[in-house]
Write a protein that holds these residues in place. Structure first.
Motif, PDB file in Angstrom:
ATOM      1  N   VAL A   1      47.536  52.152  48.276  1.00 28.10           N
ATOM      2  CA  VAL A   1      48.818  52.386  47.611  1.00 28.10           C
ATOM      3  C   VAL A   1      49.296  51.118  46.900  1.00 28.10           C
ATOM      4  N   GLU A   2      49.337  50.024  47.634  1.00 31.49           N
ATOM      5  CA  GLU A   2      49.825  48.791  47.024  1.00 31.49           C
ATOM      6  C   GLU A   2      48.701  48.109  46.276  1.00 31.49           C
ATOM      7  N   LYS A   3      48.751  48.255  44.967  1.00 29.91           N
ATOM      8  CA  LYS A   3      47.680  47.677  44.153  1.00 29.91           C
ATOM      9  C   LYS A   3      47.864  46.169  44.036  1.00 29.91           C
ATOM     10  N   ARG A   4      46.763  45.464  44.117  1.00 31.49           N
ATOM     11  CA  ARG A   4      46.773  44.032  43.821  1.00 31.49           C
ATOM     12  C   ARG A   4      45.921  43.833  42.575  1.00 31.49           C
ATOM     13  N   ILE A   5      46.206  42.780  41.845  1.00 32.38           N
ATOM     14  CA  ILE A   5      45.351  42.482  40.695  1.00 32.38           C
ATOM     15  C   ILE A   5      44.066  41.834  41.189  1.00 32.38           C
ATOM     16  N   VAL A   6      44.226  40.857  42.074  1.00 33.11           N
ATOM     17  CA  VAL A   6      43.066  40.181  42.662  1.00 33.11           C
ATOM     18  C   VAL A   6      43.133  40.351  44.174  1.00 33.11           C
ATOM     19  N   SER A   7      42.003  40.711  44.796  1.00 30.14           N
ATOM     20  CA  SER A   7      41.976  40.919  46.248  1.00 30.14           C
ATOM     21  C   SER A   7      41.395  39.739  47.005  1.00 30.14           C
ATOM     22  N   GLY A   8      40.510  38.989  46.353  1.00 30.01           N
ATOM     23  CA  GLY A   8      39.897  37.917  47.108  1.00 30.01           C
ATOM     24  C   GLY A   8      39.215  36.879  46.244  1.00 30.01           C
TER      25      GLY A   8
ATOM     26  N   LYS B   1      29.133  28.712  43.131  1.00 28.95           N
ATOM     27  CA  LYS B   1      29.724  29.781  42.331  1.00 28.95           C
ATOM     28  C   LYS B   1      31.020  30.220  42.998  1.00 28.95           C
ATOM     29  N   VAL B   2      32.117  30.181  42.260  1.00 31.06           N
ATOM     30  CA  VAL B   2      33.407  30.615  42.788  1.00 31.06           C
ATOM     31  C   VAL B   2      33.837  31.835  41.982  1.00 31.06           C
ATOM     32  N   SER B   3      34.288  32.874  42.702  1.00 30.09           N
ATOM     33  CA  SER B   3      34.599  34.133  42.024  1.00 30.09           C
ATOM     34  C   SER B   3      35.943  34.677  42.475  1.00 30.09           C
ATOM     35  N   VAL B   4      36.608  35.370  41.575  1.00 33.61           N
ATOM     36  CA  VAL B   4      37.778  36.169  41.963  1.00 33.61           C
ATOM     37  C   VAL B   4      37.431  37.631  41.721  1.00 33.61           C
ATOM     38  N   VAL B   5      37.854  38.475  42.684  1.00 28.00           N
ATOM     39  CA  VAL B   5      37.471  39.888  42.679  1.00 28.00           C
ATOM     40  C   VAL B   5      38.732  40.738  42.796  1.00 28.00           C
ATOM     41  N   GLY B   6      38.814  41.791  42.006  1.00 29.92           N
ATOM     42  CA  GLY B   6      39.962  42.686  42.144  1.00 29.92           C
ATOM     43  C   GLY B   6      39.890  43.849  41.175  1.00 29.92           C
ATOM     44  N   VAL B   7      40.111  45.074  41.691  1.00 31.91           N
ATOM     45  CA  VAL B   7      40.068  46.239  40.807  1.00 31.91           C
ATOM     46  C   VAL B   7      41.206  46.210  39.797  1.00 31.91           C
ATOM     47  N   GLY B   8      42.273  45.463  40.116  1.00 31.48           N
ATOM     48  CA  GLY B   8      43.404  45.379  39.203  1.00 31.48           C
ATOM     49  C   GLY B   8      43.052  44.753  37.867  1.00 31.48           C
ATOM     50  N   MET B   9      41.961  44.024  37.807  1.00 30.08           N
ATOM     51  CA  MET B   9      41.540  43.410  36.546  1.00 30.08           C
ATOM     52  C   MET B   9      41.318  44.435  35.450  1.00 30.08           C
ATOM     53  N   ARG B  10      40.912  45.624  35.868  1.00 35.18           N
ATOM     54  CA  ARG B  10      40.640  46.679  34.895  1.00 35.18           C
ATOM     55  C   ARG B  10      41.855  46.942  34.007  1.00 35.18           C
ATOM     56  N   SER B  11      43.046  46.884  34.616  1.00 35.08           N
ATOM     57  CA  SER B  11      44.241  47.274  33.873  1.00 35.08           C
ATOM     58  C   SER B  11      45.147  46.090  33.548  1.00 35.08           C
ATOM     59  N   HIS B  12      44.823  44.915  34.047  1.00 35.95           N
ATOM     60  CA  HIS B  12      45.694  43.772  33.795  1.00 35.95           C
ATOM     61  C   HIS B  12      44.981  42.714  32.962  1.00 35.95           C
TER      62      HIS B  12
ATOM     63  N   ILE C   1      35.321  44.018  37.495  1.00 35.33           N
ATOM     64  CA  ILE C   1      36.302  43.685  38.538  1.00 35.33           C
ATOM     65  C   ILE C   1      36.102  42.288  39.124  1.00 35.33           C
ATOM     66  N   LYS C   2      35.363  41.418  38.437  1.00 38.95           N
ATOM     67  CA  LYS C   2      35.245  40.051  38.958  1.00 38.95           C
ATOM     68  C   LYS C   2      34.975  39.058  37.838  1.00 38.95           C
ATOM     69  N   ILE C   3      35.388  37.812  38.072  1.00 36.43           N
ATOM     70  CA  ILE C   3      35.036  36.703  37.185  1.00 36.43           C
ATOM     71  C   ILE C   3      34.445  35.607  38.068  1.00 36.43           C
ATOM     72  N   SER C   4      33.240  35.122  37.699  1.00 38.82           N
ATOM     73  CA  SER C   4      32.608  34.042  38.454  1.00 38.82           C
ATOM     74  C   SER C   4      32.439  32.834  37.559  1.00 38.82           C
ATOM     75  N   VAL C   5      32.642  31.637  38.136  1.00 35.60           N
ATOM     76  CA  VAL C   5      32.343  30.417  37.390  1.00 35.60           C
ATOM     77  C   VAL C   5      31.409  29.552  38.224  1.00 35.60           C
ATOM     78  N   LEU C   6      30.520  28.845  37.517  1.00 35.19           N
ATOM     79  CA  LEU C   6      29.633  27.900  38.181  1.00 35.19           C
ATOM     80  C   LEU C   6      30.241  26.518  38.021  1.00 35.19           C
ATOM     81  N   ILE C   7      30.411  25.798  39.154  1.00 34.20           N
ATOM     82  CA  ILE C   7      31.032  24.470  39.091  1.00 34.20           C
ATOM     83  C   ILE C   7      30.226  23.485  39.929  1.00 34.20           C
ATOM     84  N   ASP C   8      30.561  22.216  39.796  1.00 41.00           N
ATOM     85  CA  ASP C   8      29.996  21.151  40.633  1.00 41.00           C
ATOM     86  C   ASP C   8      30.319  21.481  42.100  1.00 41.00           C
ATOM     87  N   ALA C   9      29.312  21.444  42.955  1.00 43.07           N
ATOM     88  CA  ALA C   9      29.490  21.858  44.351  1.00 43.07           C
ATOM     89  C   ALA C   9      30.577  21.058  45.055  1.00 43.07           C
TER      90      ALA C   9
END
Lengths: 419, 419
Positions: free
Chosen positions: A260-267, A355-366, A392-400
């Motif tokens: 019910v409570e939609k989040r843009i990003v979940s994790g 690799k650091v990623s943000v995940v969320g189904v809300g990305m589809r609409s936001h 539903i996710k964006i990943s970036v590769l960065i210096d460890a």
């Protein structure tokens, strides 16, 4: 009467005390009026011991059937033991229980020994027994071919067994683990990480494949396909003196529509199992990248991110790609061996990446999710070397070295401490 | 092509090195042109570990199905592991091999879990595979009910499995053990003991039940009923550099008719697992002994020897009987509890006794065997307290302190050092 499948992992089956603890949880569910099947792993460490023995017995000689059917016969025995012991323990508590081996149900798989896939579970007999008040204890990880040989599903396969049994019984599945649910990020990195009450199958799949080791990816795929509601919860909960379970908590993995409570990003997830390979001065032929990735694919190397950029050399480009760390050395050797054929000047291998990623189904609409991410990283002075995205996710590769800092910055930027 | 069943015990399966040694013996038989099935025990110590776990899981609560089906599911896993490992090892040596679990053949048993008896082994599929040049590896000790539940045959049951598989394949059975055959007596007691080249089923049965622990009694009974030639031999023999087995030696257990050189006595055995109970001053009613032995039988106590003698008390007798030592205390308590009902004055329990026996099919046709025995014992000043006989054996109960002396005296009296 509602049916329920419970699954306990190797730590929960680690010794007789742990098995009794699991049995008390099973009894509490049963006495609360549910009709119960339990899927169990082998005792912690036991599968490794069995695998080591099969390694010691040696690989089959040339020309001898090299399939892993006998590996499976040996390794599947670990779950047979815990299934029998849990059934005995439940009987000792006054409940009716019996074990159902993979070949007894049967859990029919293909014949890809060592990594078999479940084809079918005829659930009628099992369902009748469960509905009749008998607790069914099913060894995870194992199945049987149509020809009657024992198979195993590959490491971590017990989660998949549990979901498949739940699908056959058309009921939800509770996965008891050593964590109490799925978190917005790893609490060891960000102490303000929050447990998610619900997460969609799609998000969980991205989180699982991106490094959140709560569940095996295949089990989530199967749960999504069969619409099995999956709950991840702690095996350390204890029924009270009346044998009643407290609020189970945990995280429910379910259809997006049920949240019910939609989040843009979940994790926010982080993986260090990455390596970056750069081919400098690659001939600027249109088929050069195809040549590179065909060679890697044929060698079974999975490539994740790809970036192509201009080289300082005229008529050449630089090609960067990432692989799992396990494959990196092999991939680099493969490139070096074909350097003349492919046509590049120099190769660099860097394993100090994350690799650091943000995940969320809300990305589809936001809109604006990526913008928030890049600003948060820039504010901390973190540069990214490559990007990949899905719906539903964006990943970036960065210096460890910046991995934990990046995780905390993103967790805060999306307000996940207040979920 | 002739078929052959080989059986290896827990010591021979104790670790990967021992399994490789067994595999070399199997390979030698195969390469000598035989078509081979192998029956294996669990790794030494493994069954005890599994049994301890089932004990730890507890006995089922009152009213809950108390059968040992789950005990069997747990304990049968030990042989599943060694069967798979031996099959892998044989493949590693370039041979075709596969494991056949009890439920795959199937080895059909009754449903007396924990002590099941084999009802039938449909040997067609197994025989086809073996004749086709594939080495069949069969876990001993286990079977399956007609309803599809796993059973075990009771401790030592792997010998019985091996004989049953040999009967199904209509071929001989070689039992590899940690001794190199059946001896005229225990070589640790009499250094001049000789290995018997052949012994009849009947003699072996008497020897086995009288304390010669080479083979499980049931396996010999089954071999006799099914006319399976049974060879007991050492698992320490090694094929030579060409992979050829030396003369296997050992002892062949076969039909009496196949033994050309008849002996009157084949062996002397000794058992300390005996206890003597004497009821002094038992009422001289005709039904008093029946009362005593009915009570013992109802309590499951097996009685071996019985002697009745005159008491010093008028109208009373003394009744002496022997039981296995394990049952002795319980039997004595049973008698004491019923002292008034049975009617006797005093009870004595003596565990310092031993049973010494001579066994030989030649007794059937030769007089004087008993006379030789009694003279030999008398010459050493050994008194006997009770006697029992069958068609092919004479047993005497003596003071335990004289047991070894009696064995040596009898071994010499029958000339067994020259067999």
């Amino acid at each position: 009467m509602t049916r329920l499948v419970l699954k306990f992992g190797g730590t929960s089956m680690g010794d007789l005390d742990r098995i009794r603890r699991a049995a008390r949880i099973v009894a509490a569910e049963y006495n609360a009026g549910r009709r119960v099947a339990v899927v169990v792993s082998a005792m912690a460490g036991k599968t490794n011991e069995l695998v080591a023995w099969t390694d010691g017995a040696g690989r089959p000689a040339q020309g001898i059937d090299p399939t892993d059917d006998e590996y499976d016969a040996v390794v599947a025995s670990g779950e047979q033991v815990t299934a029998g012991l849990l059934a005995l323990t439940l009987r000792n508590m006054g409940l009716r229980a019996r074990s159902w081996m993979g070949w007894q149900i049967p859990i029919i798989t293909d014949d890809q020994h060592g990594k078999a896939r479940i084809i079918d579970i005829p659930g009628e007999a099992l369902g009748l027994a469960v509905d009749g008040g008998e607790i069914a204890v099913v060894p995870g990880f194992q199945g049987v071919t149509a020809g009657g040989r024992i198979t195993t599903l590959g490491r971590g396969g017990s989660d998949t067994s549990a979901v498949a049994v739940a699908a056959a019984l058309n009921c939800p599945c509770d996965i008891y683990t050593d964590v109490d649910g799925v978190y917005t990020t790893d609490p060891r990195i960000e102490s303000r990480a929050r447990r998610l009450e619900r997460i969609s199958y799609e998000e969980m799949l991205e989180m699982a494949s991106l490094g959140a080791k709560v569940l095996q990816t295949r089990s989530v795929e199967l749960a999504m396909a069969k619409k099995v509601p999956l709950r991840v919860l702690s095996s350390f909960i204890e029924p009270d003196d009346q044998g009643v379970l407290p609020d189970k908590g945990g995280t429910l993995i379910c259809d997006e529509e049920e949240i019910v409570e939609k989040r843009i990003v979940s994790g926010v997830t982080m993986s260090r199992d990455e390596a970056r390979i750069t081919l400098l001065g690659l001939d600027d032929r249109t088929d050069a990248p195809a040549d590179v990735f065909t060679r890697l694919a044929e060698a079974g190397v999975n490539v994740d991110m790809i970036v192509q950029s201009q080289s300082r050399t005229e008529g050449a480009v630089n090609l960067t790609f990432t692989t799992g760390r396990r494959d990196a050395t092999r991939a680099a050797e493969l490139m070096r061996a074909a350097q003349t054929d492919i046509g590049f000047q120099e190769i660099r291998l860097d394993e100090d990446v994350a690799k650091v990623s943000v995940v969320g189904v809300g990305m589809r609409s936001h809109a604006g999710v990526a913008q928030t991410m890049f600003r948060a990283l820039a504010d901390k002075g973190i540069k990214f070397q490559a990007i990949s995205t899905s719906e539903i996710k964006i990943s970036v590769l960065i210096d460890a070295a910046y991995a934990e800092l990046a995780v905390r910055a993103l967790h805060s930027a999306y307000g996940l401490e207040a979920v």
